[in-house]
Design a protein around this motif. Structure first.
Motif, PDB file in Angstrom:
ATOM      1  N   THR A   1      -3.605  -7.505  -4.556  1.00  0.00           N
ATOM      2  CA  THR A   1      -4.189  -6.860  -3.377  1.00  0.00           C
ATOM      3  C   THR A   1      -3.483  -7.308  -2.094  1.00  0.00           C
ATOM      4  N   GLU A   2      -3.657  -6.526  -1.059  1.00  0.00           N
ATOM      5  CA  GLU A   2      -3.154  -6.906   0.260  1.00  0.00           C
ATOM      6  C   GLU A   2      -3.777  -8.224   0.708  1.00  0.00           C
TER       7      GLU A   2
ATOM      8  N   ASN B   1       0.451   4.311  -2.596  1.00  0.00           N
ATOM      9  CA  ASN B   1       0.050   5.618  -2.074  1.00  0.00           C
ATOM     10  C   ASN B   1       1.078   6.706  -2.348  1.00  0.00           C
TER      11      ASN B   1
ATOM     12  N   SER C   1       0.817  -1.211   0.000  1.00  0.00           N
ATOM     13  CA  SER C   1       0.000   0.000   0.000  1.00  0.00           C
ATOM     14  C   SER C   1       0.852   1.262   0.000  1.00  0.00           C
TER      15      SER C   1
END
Length: 269
Positions: A256-257, A18, A14
């Motif tokens: 994705t996480e 970000n 992330s």
């Protein structure tokens, strides 16, 4: 907050997306476009800056520097050394990919200059390359490792302690260590060995995950796990190399996480 390792890996992914880190790449001409595309898909910003007259200043503004010695021209050689010096001066993270260092003495000499004069945070290579740098006998054929992988983790640990950096070794199992902590990553697919550039793309991803991470060990694990899980997902629907390579980029983009947390097969030591 007391997070476990896989939670730290998820946060690392992330953080890349970000912050969109700027990754300067001095890499080989066979895979330069692949490295740029996978960085974009992952959420980073690639810059393939290798001109000797530009690299010192560009490294200063970069989030991380990725050096790959696969097709080492004379200008690349001098640019890589100068960029690593700039990284040391300007506190820029450096990932070194010692492609074919065990097969071509000149490459080993350039790597030694980088390690002596500049800065290296992560060394990422196949087991043949890692064993060679650790001073051990290794079986290589050009850019490929023919090593069985026996003693791989011990070699990684010795090299990590020698240069006080993170060492990541790829093969049937992938090993990451800082000399004290270690991780054995058991995800992946054989199809990654059937395309050009998988190792180079992974090195570029290490630059992205390490750029804003104080824990370069977790960063290296994040990059390898991301590549391996994307490879597994791509191979579920595509069984041939050309289409697999395209699908790999797509799966990196949609990673994705949750997927990292649920499907990662890691032995932490």
């Amino acid at each position: 907050m007391n997070l476990n390792n896989i939670e730290k890996v998820c946060i690392n992914l992330s953080t890349v997306r970000n912050n969109i880190p700027l990754i300067q790449c001095i890499t080989n001409y066979v895979t330069i476009n692949d490295c740029a595309n996978i960085l974009l898909a992952y959420g980073a910003s690639p810059a393939m800056c290798e001109a000797y007259d530009e690299v010192f200043d560009f490294t200063k503004i970069s989030s991380a520097l990725y050096i790959n010695v696969g097709t080492l021209t004379k200008e690349q050689e001098e640019a890589a050394v100068l960029a690593s010096i700039s990284a040391k001066v300007n506190n820029t993270t450096v990932v070194l990919d010692p492609v074919a260092c065990g097969a071509i003495p000149r490459k080993a000499a350039v790597i030694n200059r980088i390690l002596e004069l500049g800065r290296v945070d992560i060394i990422k290579g196949n087991i043949g390359e890692i064993k060679f740098l650790a001073g051990e006998a290794s079986a290589v054929r050009g850019v490929d490792s023919l090593d069985s992988g026996e003693g791989a983790l011990d070699a990684c640990i010795r090299l990590a302690k020698k240069y006080n950096c993170i060492v990541a070794s790829t093969g049937k199992e992938d090993f990451v260590t800082d000399g004290t902590r270690s991780a054995i990553i058991q995800n992946g697919t054989e199809m990654l060995t059937k395309i050009t550039g998988a190792g180079c793309m992974l090195g570029a991803l290490c630059g992205a995950t390490a750029a804003y991470s104080e824990d370069k060990f977790i960063a290296a694990v994040t990059a390898i796990l991301s590549m391996n899980l994307a490879g597994e997902e791509a191979y579920e629907t595509v069984k041939v190399p050309g289409s697999f390579k395209v699908k790999l980029i797509d799966c990196i983009y949609t990673l994705t996480e949750e997927k990292l947390k649920k499907e990662g097969k890691i032995i932490w030591q």
